[in-house]
Design a protein around this motif. Structure first.
Motif, PDB file in Angstrom:
ATOM      1  N   ARG A  86       0.846  -1.197   0.000  1.00 32.26           N
ATOM      2  CA  ARG A  86       0.000   0.000   0.000  1.00 32.26           C
ATOM      3  C   ARG A  86       0.879   1.245   0.000  1.00 32.26           C
ATOM      4  NH1 ARG A  86      -5.225   1.684   3.746  1.00 32.26           N
ATOM      5  NH2 ARG A  86      -6.001   3.230   2.292  1.00 32.26           N
ATOM      6  N   PRO A  87       0.882   2.019  -1.086  1.00 28.21           N
ATOM      7  CA  PRO A  87       1.719   3.213  -1.173  1.00 28.21           C
ATOM      8  C   PRO A  87       1.049   4.437  -0.548  1.00 28.21           C
ATOM      9  CG  PRO A  87       0.701   2.747  -3.298  1.00 28.21           C
ATOM     10  CD  PRO A  87       0.236   1.678  -2.353  1.00 28.21           C
ATOM     11  N   THR A  88       1.869   5.377  -0.097  1.00 27.09           N
ATOM     12  CA  THR A  88       1.315   6.589   0.511  1.00 27.09           C
ATOM     13  C   THR A  88       0.542   7.429  -0.497  1.00 27.09           C
ATOM     14  OG1 THR A  88       3.443   7.703   0.147  1.00 27.09           O
ATOM     15  CG2 THR A  88       3.047   6.767   2.327  1.00 27.09           C
ATOM     16  N   GLY A  89       0.810   7.238  -1.803  1.00 27.30           N
ATOM     17  CA  GLY A  89       0.042   7.956  -2.811  1.00 27.30           C
ATOM     18  C   GLY A  89      -1.434   7.614  -2.791  1.00 27.30           C
ATOM     19  N   LEU A  90      -1.778   6.451  -2.222  1.00 31.84           N
ATOM     20  CA  LEU A  90      -3.182   6.082  -2.050  1.00 31.84           C
ATOM     21  C   LEU A  90      -3.692   6.442  -0.658  1.00 31.84           C
ATOM     22  CD1 LEU A  90      -3.434   2.610  -3.848  1.00 31.84           C
ATOM     23  CD2 LEU A  90      -4.027   4.878  -4.727  1.00 31.84           C
ATOM     24  N   THR A  91      -2.888   6.217   0.364  1.00 29.96           N
ATOM     25  CA  THR A  91      -3.355   6.506   1.719  1.00 29.96           C
ATOM     26  C   THR A  91      -3.637   7.990   1.904  1.00 29.96           C
ATOM     27  OG1 THR A  91      -1.103   6.740   2.587  1.00 29.96           O
ATOM     28  CG2 THR A  91      -2.079   4.553   2.678  1.00 29.96           C
ATOM     29  N   ALA A  92      -2.893   8.838   1.192  1.00 27.48           N
ATOM     30  CA  ALA A  92      -3.110  10.276   1.311  1.00 27.48           C
ATOM     31  C   ALA A  92      -4.478  10.702   0.776  1.00 27.48           C
ATOM     32  CB  ALA A  92      -2.004  11.026   0.565  1.00 27.48           C
ATOM     33  N   LEU A  93      -5.069   9.870  -0.094  1.00 31.02           N
ATOM     34  CA  LEU A  93      -6.368  10.190  -0.694  1.00 31.02           C
ATOM     35  C   LEU A  93      -7.495   9.332  -0.127  1.00 31.02           C
ATOM     36  CD1 LEU A  93      -5.210  10.327  -4.432  1.00 31.02           C
ATOM     37  CD2 LEU A  93      -5.756  12.296  -2.995  1.00 31.02           C
ATOM     38  N   ALA A  94      -7.158   8.370   0.724  1.00 28.39           N
ATOM     39  CA  ALA A  94      -8.129   7.358   1.159  1.00 28.39           C
ATOM     40  C   ALA A  94      -9.345   7.963   1.836  1.00 28.39           C
ATOM     41  CB  ALA A  94      -7.455   6.367   2.097  1.00 28.39           C
ATOM     42  N   GLY A  95      -9.175   9.037   2.587  1.00 31.13           N
ATOM     43  CA  GLY A  95     -10.302   9.632   3.306  1.00 31.13           C
ATOM     44  C   GLY A  95     -11.335  10.264   2.415  1.00 31.13           C
ATOM     45  N   ARG A  96     -11.011  10.456   1.143  1.00 37.44           N
ATOM     46  CA  ARG A  96     -11.955  11.059   0.191  1.00 37.44           C
ATOM     47  C   ARG A  96     -12.645  10.007  -0.674  1.00 37.44           C
ATOM     48  NH1 ARG A  96      -8.060  15.027  -2.801  1.00 37.44           N
ATOM     49  NH2 ARG A  96      -9.856  15.174  -4.225  1.00 37.44           N
ATOM     50  N   ASP A  97     -12.390   8.732  -0.391  1.00 36.36           N
ATOM     51  CA  ASP A  97     -12.972   7.643  -1.165  1.00 36.36           C
ATOM     52  C   ASP A  97     -13.984   6.904  -0.296  1.00 36.36           C
ATOM     53  OD1 ASP A  97     -13.594   5.391  -2.654  1.00 36.36           O
ATOM     54  OD2 ASP A  97     -11.530   4.988  -3.234  1.00 36.36           O
ATOM     55  N   SER A  98     -15.239   6.877  -0.714  1.00 32.63           N
ATOM     56  CA  SER A  98     -16.299   6.227   0.065  1.00 32.63           C
ATOM     57  C   SER A  98     -16.486   4.760  -0.317  1.00 32.63           C
ATOM     58  CB  SER A  98     -17.624   6.976  -0.121  1.00 32.63           C
ATOM     59  OG  SER A  98     -18.014   6.973  -1.493  1.00 32.63           O
ATOM     60  N   GLY A  99     -15.655   4.259  -1.228  1.00 33.99           N
ATOM     61  CA  GLY A  99     -15.780   2.873  -1.662  1.00 33.99           C
ATOM     62  C   GLY A  99     -15.163   1.891  -0.691  1.00 33.99           C
TER      63      GLY A  99
END
Length: 248
Positions: A86-99
């Protein structure tokens, strides 16, 4: 079944967090991976970011970032462990994803034993993706990471502390590809009077890395939770495995 394994194995993360490990006991296995959020990956460009029609674009994951890398054992098939990235490029955006948060982590199979070159192969990775909704200050964006040909160096002298592979990165239709060179643990580097100006000296003795690693400093502002005064991050100086030459 794989999806259920992933949901059981991960403590799914809030915004900006990386994945944590499991607390159940696992049997010993020849292939070893340092389970941690503090891996640091250097991305070497193979193909610059482009749209499907060939138009150049600027979206990319940058020259490197932190990764969360974990090994798990599939209770239904202990001969084929699982590996997650799991890269930080995804974790940084995770809170904006409701999926479904499970899709934000790449899940693959890990070989049970190292090959003749002491590598353990990760194959069949799921696509890790985030669809981030728009906010008052940021536009909506969709990001995917597709990992392939992952190999973890698992020799007894440096068990599960170096990783290589390939990455296909897509952001809002712009796709680029990279070769990955990653080290554990993520360490910052400082150049100064006591180390000189050579980037290689900034990642030698005293840096926190295995002194046998051949590592160098790259000018990246943020190595995660490391000292903000660091001049950059320590990354492998050579293709994996990256070790200093023997004096023998």
């Amino acid at each position: 079944m794989t999806k259920n394994i992933l949901k059981t194995a991960l403590v799914v993360l809030g915004a900006g967090s990386l994945m944590t490990g499991c607390d159940f006991e696992q049997p010993e296995a020849p292939c070893f991976v340092q389970d941690a959020t503090n891996w640091y990956a250097k991305y070497d460009v193979v193909q610059e970011p482009r749209l499907a029609d060939g138009t150049a674009c600027t979206f990319s994951p940058g020259i490197g970032e932190r990764l969360g890398v974990y090994k798990f054992v599939d209770p239904d098939n202990r001969a084929e462990p699982l590996i997650t990235i799991r890269p930080t490029g995804l974790t940084a955006l995770a809170g904006r994803d409701s999926g479904d948060p499970a899709r934000q982590t790449a899940l693959g199979r890990l070989s049970a034993e190292p090959d003749a070159e002491e590598f353990c192969s990760g194959t069949g990775f799921s696509v890790a993706t985030v669809d981030a909704a728009a906010t008052a200050t940021a536009a909506a964006t969709s990001v995917t990471y597709e990992f392939s040909n992952v190999r973890v160096y698992s020799a007894p002298s440096a068990p599960g502390t170096q990783l290589t592979g390939e990455l296909k990165y897509t952001r809002d239709g712009c796709t680029s590809t990279y070769v990955i060179r990653a080290l554990w643990p993520a360490e910052g580097c400082i150049m100064g009077a006591d180390r000189g100006s050579d980037p290689a000296n900034a990642c030698g003795n005293g840096s926190g890395l295995n002194p046998d690693f051949d590592a160098t400093c790259v000018a990246i502002a943020n190595c995660g939770s490391l000292n903000p005064d660091h001049d950059g991050c320590c990354v492998p100086a050579k293709p994996i495995p990256s070790f200093v030459a023997s004096e023998d």
